[in-house]
Design a protein around this motif. Sequence first.
Motif, PDB file in Angstrom:
ATOM      1  N   PHE A  85      -8.112   2.632  -4.592  1.00  0.00           N
ATOM      2  CA  PHE A  85      -8.166   2.698  -3.136  1.00  0.00           C
ATOM      3  C   PHE A  85      -8.760   1.396  -2.594  1.00  0.00           C
ATOM      4  N   VAL A  86      -8.210   0.985  -1.422  1.00  0.00           N
ATOM      5  CA  VAL A  86      -8.714  -0.214  -0.755  1.00  0.00           C
ATOM      6  C   VAL A  86      -8.948   0.121   0.714  1.00  0.00           C
ATOM      7  N   GLU A  87      -9.779  -0.687   1.357  1.00  0.00           N
ATOM      8  CA  GLU A  87     -10.023  -0.524   2.784  1.00  0.00           C
ATOM      9  C   GLU A  87      -8.939  -1.266   3.575  1.00  0.00           C
ATOM     10  N   ASN A  88      -8.343  -0.576   4.535  1.00  0.00           N
ATOM     11  CA  ASN A  88      -7.281  -1.179   5.341  1.00  0.00           C
ATOM     12  C   ASN A  88      -7.690  -1.180   6.818  1.00  0.00           C
ATOM     13  N   ILE A 128       0.841  -1.199   0.000  1.00  0.00           N
ATOM     14  CA  ILE A 128       0.000   0.000   0.000  1.00  0.00           C
ATOM     15  C   ILE A 128       0.880   1.255   0.000  1.00  0.00           C
ATOM     16  N   GLN A 129       0.428   2.274  -0.738  1.00  0.00           N
ATOM     17  CA  GLN A 129       1.282   3.422  -1.036  1.00  0.00           C
ATOM     18  C   GLN A 129       0.939   4.673  -0.226  1.00  0.00           C
ATOM     19  N   PRO A 133      -4.421   4.376  -0.763  1.00  0.00           N
ATOM     20  CA  PRO A 133      -4.073   4.117  -2.169  1.00  0.00           C
ATOM     21  C   PRO A 133      -3.330   2.788  -2.328  1.00  0.00           C
ATOM     22  N   PHE A 134      -3.713   2.032  -3.377  1.00  0.00           N
ATOM     23  CA  PHE A 134      -3.075   0.738  -3.602  1.00  0.00           C
ATOM     24  C   PHE A 134      -3.038   0.464  -5.106  1.00  0.00           C
ATOM     25  N   GLY A 135      -1.983   0.955  -5.761  1.00  0.00           N
ATOM     26  CA  GLY A 135      -1.823   0.723  -7.197  1.00  0.00           C
ATOM     27  C   GLY A 135      -2.771   1.565  -8.028  1.00  0.00           C
ATOM     28  N   THR A 136      -2.931   1.166  -9.288  1.00  0.00           N
ATOM     29  CA  THR A 136      -3.796   1.876 -10.230  1.00  0.00           C
ATOM     30  C   THR A 136      -4.734   0.889 -10.928  1.00  0.00           C
ATOM     31  N   ASP A 137      -5.825   1.422 -11.459  1.00  0.00           N
ATOM     32  CA  ASP A 137      -6.760   0.571 -12.190  1.00  0.00           C
ATOM     33  C   ASP A 137      -6.373   0.484 -13.659  1.00  0.00           C
ATOM     34  N   PHE A 138      -7.255  -0.070 -14.488  1.00  0.00           N
ATOM     35  CA  PHE A 138      -6.980  -0.289 -15.912  1.00  0.00           C
ATOM     36  C   PHE A 138      -6.712   1.024 -16.650  1.00  0.00           C
ATOM     37  N   PRO A 197       8.087   4.780  -1.248  1.00  0.00           N
ATOM     38  CA  PRO A 197       7.152   4.508  -2.354  1.00  0.00           C
ATOM     39  C   PRO A 197       6.024   3.556  -1.936  1.00  0.00           C
ATOM     40  N   ASN A 198       6.272   2.748  -0.899  1.00  0.00           N
ATOM     41  CA  ASN A 198       5.231   1.921  -0.297  1.00  0.00           C
ATOM     42  C   ASN A 198       5.654   1.591   1.131  1.00  0.00           C
ATOM     43  N   ARG A 199       4.833   0.882   1.857  1.00  0.00           N
ATOM     44  CA  ARG A 199       5.106   0.618   3.275  1.00  0.00           C
ATOM     45  C   ARG A 199       6.382  -0.201   3.476  1.00  0.00           C
TER      46      ARG A 199
END
Length: 346
Positions: free
Chosen positions: A261-264, A120-121, A250-255, A125-127
């Motif tokens: 975005f994801v729930e954490n 997760i970002q 935020p977690f990556g990008t879509d198509f 650049p990420n955790r």
Amino acid sequence: MAEETPWFFLKWFAPSTFENFDWAFPVVLYLLPAVPLLFLLKWLLTFKRQQKLDIALTKTDLRSDPLSVLRFLPGLVLFFTFLLLIIALARPQKTNEKVEQWTEGIDIMLVIDISESMQIQDFEPNRLEAAKQVARDFITGRFQDRIGLVVFSGDAFSMSPLTTDYDLLNANINTVTFDLIESRGTAIGSALAVGTNRMRESDSKSKVLILLSDGDNTAGNIDPITAAELARAYDIKIYTIAIGKEGRVPFGTDFFGRTRFVENTLDETTLREIARIGEGKFYRAIDNDALERVFQEINEFEKAEIKTTQFKDTTDFYTVYLKWAIAFLLLWLLLKSSFMSNILRD
């Protein structure tokens, strides 16, 4: 000047030699200007008190004999004798000082979560990469501590035993990726057990385990609380760090290249309880700066007492100048008994 240099070498009078000396009694060197003043005073008193005989000679009978200057040689030798004695009394020497630092050190086990959620970002650049960077900085600030590394996701894996080879440890940290462990999940209890197993035979007076995770305990075959109690039974202090924000992150990008975005969620209660059992401290880090401050604080808490031992190796060189002074004194006595002291004074 090498210690084995013979005393009669003229190198002992080179300016570079005196620059490298320490002086046991430097105040004695203030007597050096008094020597020429003393000789000047002696010459003035002698010049006034000596008897003079007037002799009438023609100008053609006046001749200068070069040998007449030899009458100054005994006084000059005595002059240098006093100078050398003062230098010897000031006691020139050289001191080689060695400082040794040592400590009993602390055993520290870094236990880092590499589960999928560490991608997760909300950190740059990420955790995981943020955790790896602060771990490297933490290692750099240690002195003679043994540090080990355990990583975990659905299972726990020991990447490095306790070691003082920080270059090897950093190299191992650099190879940490999300693909090291195939099984998914977050096995916090197993990670604590592996870290404890690595430290249980340590005879260090201080043993510390730093657990960094961003999720709930969802895998493994040992309960985190039970693992924490086992660690404390081996006198291991536990610091826990909850990394990341809760809610939409935020977690990556879509198509279409848009941020996804994801729930954490994060089981902060369990991490707090682990820290309480381990008599350590719980931290919450929501960005890179906060994570750095957490490790800096732990670094200050777990400082080993560094003991310093100083060794001084002092070599005296006053004997060199004392030998020169004795040699000049003997030469003066020899000249004083020779014809040079009896040359007719002008």
